[in-house]
Design a protein around this motif. Sequence first.
Motif: not given
Length: 280
Positions: A50-53, A67-70, A134-137, A182-185
């Motif tokens: 989901l993070g990548r999406l 929305g799902i991650v939140k 940055g990675l932890a966001r 960039n969540p996917g990155l």
Amino acid sequence: MEHELIKTKKALQKAIDGNHITAALEVMTELARFKVTQDLLKKTDIGRVLGRLRSHQDVKVSQRAKGIVKKWKEDMTSHTKTPPSVSSSPSPSPNTPQTPLANNKPRTMKADDVVFATTGVTVRDKTVELMYNGLARDNFSDSDLLLRRAKEIEVVIYNTHGAVNDGYKGKVRSLSSNLRTNPGLRESAVSGELGIKKLCTMSVQDMASEESKARDRQLADEALFKARGAESAHAETDMFVCGKCKQRKCTYFQMQTRSADEPMTTFVTCVNCGNRWKFC
């Protein structure tokens, strides 16, 4: 629940790989009904998917994933909140990596109570912290993994530039900014799918999210329509069917946008609804 979640994850991956957006959105609607725990996220790896999406080029997919991650973050936050107890239990050591998303605050190195051995250089230590933040966001991974990745990134940047110079600082700023946006990155970097050395050599354009790239392409196409359309001869035709309103009344013009041995690009505008598209 674990089996159902894995089954749903596979269905989502199949839909995304086949570019079946409608099917993917339906599967994501099912995913939103799950109440997950940190243990389930680790076992199923659905958080990474989901993070990548969240940076998918289709806006509906990226918004649904966000929305799902939140929702899952809120679910786990409410699950970890317990009423005050008179029993005394030892508080975790400040040096112990904390369970992600144990509260509703943004994840940072300070919020996770993470401590690490100094590099001996203040700027380099600050870089490790910036990379961690940055990675932890919005990330579900454990703090020790995030810290390991952050330190790996800093070492690669330092070894590439040989010192804390302008090149080092510029790369740190660029990576920090793109990891935050960039969540996917960041998901790919944390999971190891994207190697740290490759991450540190990517350009700003390479690090942009798919959503951002799609938006840039759309803006470029619109600018080209406006810039070239005004000076190019338009012809009206019924050869083309508008994909938006299904009408045939269109205007078009052609121009060479690639090398001379390539076909010309045709730019079409629907007279009825104003929809624009191009093809070669």
